[in-house]
Design a protein around this motif. Structure first.
Motif, PDB file in Angstrom:
ATOM      1  N   ALA A 178       0.823  -1.210   0.000  1.00  0.00           N
ATOM      2  CA  ALA A 178       0.000   0.000   0.000  1.00  0.00           C
ATOM      3  C   ALA A 178       0.855   1.258   0.000  1.00  0.00           C
ATOM      4  CB  ALA A 178      -0.932  -0.009   1.213  1.00  0.00           C
ATOM      5  N   GLU A 179       1.979   1.254   0.717  1.00  0.00           N
ATOM      6  CA  GLU A 179       2.812   2.454   0.794  1.00  0.00           C
ATOM      7  C   GLU A 179       3.410   2.842  -0.552  1.00  0.00           C
ATOM      8  OE1 GLU A 179       5.238  -0.914   2.866  1.00  0.00           O
ATOM      9  OE2 GLU A 179       3.132  -0.316   2.586  1.00  0.00           O
ATOM     10  N   GLU A 180       3.454   1.874  -1.491  1.00  0.00           N
ATOM     11  CA  GLU A 180       4.007   2.172  -2.806  1.00  0.00           C
ATOM     12  C   GLU A 180       3.019   2.955  -3.692  1.00  0.00           C
ATOM     13  OE1 GLU A 180       7.053  -1.291  -3.961  1.00  0.00           O
ATOM     14  OE2 GLU A 180       5.069  -2.057  -3.402  1.00  0.00           O
ATOM     15  N   LEU A 181       1.797   3.120  -3.234  1.00  0.00           N
ATOM     16  CA  LEU A 181       0.815   3.907  -3.983  1.00  0.00           C
ATOM     17  C   LEU A 181       0.847   5.376  -3.611  1.00  0.00           C
ATOM     18  CD1 LEU A 181      -2.393   1.658  -3.960  1.00  0.00           C
ATOM     19  CD2 LEU A 181      -0.369   1.519  -5.422  1.00  0.00           C
ATOM     20  N   VAL A 182       1.525   5.719  -2.508  1.00  0.00           N
ATOM     21  CA  VAL A 182       1.434   7.068  -1.955  1.00  0.00           C
ATOM     22  C   VAL A 182       1.869   8.127  -2.965  1.00  0.00           C
ATOM     23  CG1 VAL A 182       2.331   8.623  -0.180  1.00  0.00           C
ATOM     24  CG2 VAL A 182       1.671   6.283   0.420  1.00  0.00           C
ATOM     25  N   ASP A 183       2.993   7.886  -3.641  1.00  0.00           N
ATOM     26  CA  ASP A 183       3.513   8.910  -4.549  1.00  0.00           C
ATOM     27  C   ASP A 183       3.114   8.685  -6.001  1.00  0.00           C
ATOM     28  OD1 ASP A 183       5.034   6.711  -5.109  1.00  0.00           O
ATOM     29  OD2 ASP A 183       6.957   7.771  -5.148  1.00  0.00           O
ATOM     30  N   LEU A 201      -9.098  -9.593  -5.625  1.00  0.00           N
ATOM     31  CA  LEU A 201      -9.808  -8.730  -4.675  1.00  0.00           C
ATOM     32  C   LEU A 201      -9.404  -9.080  -3.241  1.00  0.00           C
ATOM     33  CD1 LEU A 201     -11.944  -6.517  -4.388  1.00  0.00           C
ATOM     34  CD2 LEU A 201     -13.700  -8.301  -4.556  1.00  0.00           C
ATOM     35  N   GLU A 202      -9.326 -10.363  -2.938  1.00  0.00           N
ATOM     36  CA  GLU A 202      -8.889 -10.789  -1.604  1.00  0.00           C
ATOM     37  C   GLU A 202      -7.463 -10.330  -1.328  1.00  0.00           C
ATOM     38  OE1 GLU A 202      -9.356 -14.977  -1.865  1.00  0.00           O
ATOM     39  OE2 GLU A 202     -11.539 -14.951  -1.539  1.00  0.00           O
ATOM     40  N   GLU A 234      -7.908  -0.637   0.623  1.00  0.00           N
ATOM     41  CA  GLU A 234      -8.182   0.561   1.405  1.00  0.00           C
ATOM     42  C   GLU A 234      -7.487   1.777   0.799  1.00  0.00           C
ATOM     43  OE1 GLU A 234      -7.592   2.164   6.010  1.00  0.00           O
ATOM     44  OE2 GLU A 234      -7.187   0.062   5.493  1.00  0.00           O
ATOM     45  N   ALA A 235      -6.255   1.592   0.324  1.00  0.00           N
ATOM     46  CA  ALA A 235      -5.516   2.694  -0.295  1.00  0.00           C
ATOM     47  C   ALA A 235      -6.194   3.160  -1.581  1.00  0.00           C
ATOM     48  CB  ALA A 235      -4.079   2.266  -0.577  1.00  0.00           C
ATOM     49  N   LEU A 236      -6.752   2.237  -2.352  1.00  0.00           N
ATOM     50  CA  LEU A 236      -7.464   2.605  -3.575  1.00  0.00           C
ATOM     51  C   LEU A 236      -8.735   3.383  -3.259  1.00  0.00           C
ATOM     52  CD1 LEU A 236      -7.048  -0.725  -5.577  1.00  0.00           C
ATOM     53  CD2 LEU A 236      -6.087   1.493  -6.221  1.00  0.00           C
ATOM     54  N   VAL A 237      -9.454   2.975  -2.227  1.00  0.00           N
ATOM     55  CA  VAL A 237     -10.662   3.689  -1.822  1.00  0.00           C
ATOM     56  C   VAL A 237     -10.312   5.109  -1.381  1.00  0.00           C
ATOM     57  CG1 VAL A 237     -12.532   3.754  -0.126  1.00  0.00           C
ATOM     58  CG2 VAL A 237     -11.919   1.589  -1.224  1.00  0.00           C
ATOM     59  N   ARG A 238      -9.220   5.254  -0.625  1.00  0.00           N
ATOM     60  CA  ARG A 238      -8.798   6.594  -0.206  1.00  0.00           C
ATOM     61  C   ARG A 238      -8.439   7.457  -1.412  1.00  0.00           C
ATOM     62  NH1 ARG A 238      -5.779   3.955   3.837  1.00  0.00           N
ATOM     63  NH2 ARG A 238      -3.870   4.300   2.612  1.00  0.00           N
ATOM     64  N   ARG A 239      -7.725   6.870  -2.374  1.00  0.00           N
ATOM     65  CA  ARG A 239      -7.348   7.620  -3.583  1.00  0.00           C
ATOM     66  C   ARG A 239      -8.588   8.153  -4.290  1.00  0.00           C
ATOM     67  NH1 ARG A 239      -2.309   7.383  -5.907  1.00  0.00           N
ATOM     68  NH2 ARG A 239      -3.271   7.971  -7.891  1.00  0.00           N
ATOM     69  N   ALA A 240      -9.579   7.276  -4.470  1.00  0.00           N
ATOM     70  CA  ALA A 240     -10.792   7.690  -5.167  1.00  0.00           C
ATOM     71  C   ALA A 240     -11.488   8.834  -4.433  1.00  0.00           C
ATOM     72  CB  ALA A 240     -11.730   6.502  -5.323  1.00  0.00           C
ATOM     73  N   GLY A 282     -17.432  -5.859  -4.298  1.00  0.00           N
ATOM     74  CA  GLY A 282     -16.270  -5.209  -4.876  1.00  0.00           C
ATOM     75  C   GLY A 282     -15.861  -4.008  -4.048  1.00  0.00           C
ATOM     76  N   LEU A 283     -14.971  -3.170  -4.595  1.00  0.00           N
ATOM     77  CA  LEU A 283     -14.491  -2.007  -3.853  1.00  0.00           C
ATOM     78  C   LEU A 283     -15.484  -0.848  -3.882  1.00  0.00           C
ATOM     79  CD1 LEU A 283     -10.691  -1.901  -4.774  1.00  0.00           C
ATOM     80  CD2 LEU A 283     -11.860  -3.104  -2.910  1.00  0.00           C
ATOM     81  N   GLY A 284     -16.481  -0.912  -4.765  1.00  0.00           N
ATOM     82  CA  GLY A 284     -17.535   0.094  -4.784  1.00  0.00           C
ATOM     83  C   GLY A 284     -17.109   1.450  -5.323  1.00  0.00           C
TER      84      GLY A 284
END
Length: 503
Positions: free
Chosen positions: A295-300, A316-317, A326-332, A365-367
């Protein structure tokens, strides 16, 4: 009457068979030879859809481009798409025919499959001056020889001469050449004409004593010593072997056209398929592409791509277990760009109903997109064209999931909500105008002063790469001897090499 042919085998997987096969195809077509590629059986998660709607390995589609011919199902009659360590979907003549365990596959239908493979090869040989075949793994997999339909099994059935490619960069290439030869039955050794050394670094004169000794031990010549070359960006065959920590398809950044570079993170999901979708992004000056699993590799990252996968529910799992979901949901929520392609698009939706691939039933799904997906027994195989972001787009579809799009802005066959995009279309980013329009949208959403280069042509870059492969053969292989082999078959009187002969 059958025309010319050759089978390119290897001491191991990844020895360079695909590169050498493509290089020989490009060399031959530049000499005015009508040539086609062929691989009887391919195991790969990277596939392509031909114009007649058949699914084949992407490596064979790339080799067809090297040969300047349209890819067809004849060029890869059997494709195995792994779904786990022990089972694969079997695609026969471009259409899925079922899921089988490795034991079940090797224990049944092999005689009929060999007839199909040889029949396709003979059809290609009847309409081309030469057919350059690629083997799989090693021809010396003695535990599988009885059911072999891609290496010596097809070579013996079609009387094809065989070259064995070895990767000297790994070390042990002479032992690999000798051991491969010695493990073959006498009838198979009759067809093994010689060797090609791949990825050599340094002074070739230092290698020559070893090549001379190899010839004295086996009676077989070396047909070429190919130098190590960086940046030969051909399509990978096997997504299961992607190294997350290696520099796998991490782009070499050319100077950006604007002030900023654009950083793309690709989630390396399990059973990742068609990860070649991001090659066109990596080809853009100023775009850095890397594969990530934390997840930390998505930050930048300015853009996160969730790619295709043969296991949507499993992916998905995996995303949830690693905190990437969770990181993808935060990004969106923050309006930061995310692109889902095929299985990745399905993951971003509201709900997945799967009684086909994972048989997990209904899974949330992630919704991030208003999409509900139902897996159908029949696979969608298509070559769609359309328009998005004001640009013409071509793509191809390979999926069991049927998406019901309930809202959002239309985007190819999927949708867009804010900075989140989803589509089933593979290969769409290879359409230059569309890719540039998409990257401009991404840069704006990410707050980057990135400008796509106005003259980058992905098709032209691919042609340059294929020409480099042709140059590799033309400059560093004995092409006169290669042509005699293709036209006349393996030399007569090749000696039998028994195991343990050097002692």
């Amino acid at each position: 009457m059958n025309r010319g042919g050759l089978l390119v085998a290897g001491t191991t997987s990844d020895a360079g068979k695909s590169v050498v096969t493509a290089g020989i195809c490009r060399w031959l077509v530049r000499q005015g030879v009508k040539v086609a590629p062929f691989k009887g059986q391919n195991m790969s998660l990277n596939s392509f859809v031909t114009r007649e709607g058949a699914e084949i390995g992407r490596a064979q589609a790339m080799q067809a481009q090297a040969a300047r011919v349209e890819p067809t199902a004849l060029m890869n009659p059997v494709l195995l798409k792994p779904g786990s360590d022990r089972s694969s979907q079997v695609v026969l003549m471009g259409k899925p025919v079922g899921e089988m365990s490795a034991r079940g596959y090797h224990g049944s239908r092999q005689e009929a499959l060999l007839d199909t493979v040889v029949g396709c090869l003979e059809e290609l040989r009847g309409s081309h001056d030469a057919v350059i075949c690629e083997g799989a793994g090693s021809p010396a997999e003695i535990n599988l020889r009885r059911t072999d339909i891609v290496n010596m099994g097809v070579a013996r059935a079609a009387r094809l001469p065989v070259l064995v490619v070895g990767d000297i960069d790994r070390g042990g290439v002479f032992a690999s050449f000798f051991g491969t030869t010695a493990l073959l039955a006498p009838e198979d050794q009759e067809l093994l004409a010689g060797y090609v050394v791949n990825k050599f670094r340094g002074d070739v004169t230092l290698l020559e004593p070893g090549l001379d000794m190899l010839k004295s031990l086996t009676g077989r010549a070396t047909y070429g010593v190919l130098p190590y070359q960086h940046g030969l960006g051909i399509d990978e065959e096997d997504g299961l072997r992607v190294s997350l920590r290696g520099a796998v398809r991490e782009s070499v950044v050319a100077p950006p056209a604007g002030e900023d570079v654009l950083r793309v993170a690709v989630c390396a999901v399990p059973l990742m398929s068609n990860f070649t979708d991001v090659d066109a992004l990596a080809a853009e000056p100023g775009v850095v592409v890397r594969f990530v699993d934390r997840a930390e590799e998505l930050v930048d990252a300015d853009l996160v791509v969730v790619p295709g996968t043969r296991g949507t529910v499993k992916a998905l799992e995996w995303l949830r277990e690693r905190g990437l979901a969770e990181a993808l949901v935060r990004r969106a929520a923050e309006g930061r760009p995310v692109l889902g392609i095929c299985g990745g698009f399905q993951v971003l939706g509201e709900r997945i109903e799967d009684e086909v691939e994972s048989r997990a039933g209904v899974v949330d799904g992630l919704g991030l997109l208003p999409v509900r997906v139902r897996f159908a027994a029949e696979k969608t195989l298509a070559r769609p064209v359309g328009e998005a972001l004001g640009a013409y787009v071509e793509g191809y579809e390979i999926h069991h999931g049927v998406a019901d799009v309930l809202g959002g802005e239309a985007f190819l066959d999927g949708c867009r909500v804010g900075s989140v995009w989803g589509t089933h279309w593979h290969g769409s980013l290879e359409s230059d105008d569309f890719r540039r329009a998409f990257l401009r949208e991404v840069a704006a959403a990410a707050g980057r002063r990135f400008v796509p280069a106005p003259d980058t042509s992905f098709a032209a870059l691919r042609e340059e790469q294929l020409d480099r492969l042709g140059d590799l053969i033309e400059r560093h292989a004995d092409t006169d001897a290669l042509w005699r082999l293709i036209e006349g078959g393996a030399p007569a009187g090749l000696p039998f090499v028994p195991p343990g002969a050097p002692s």
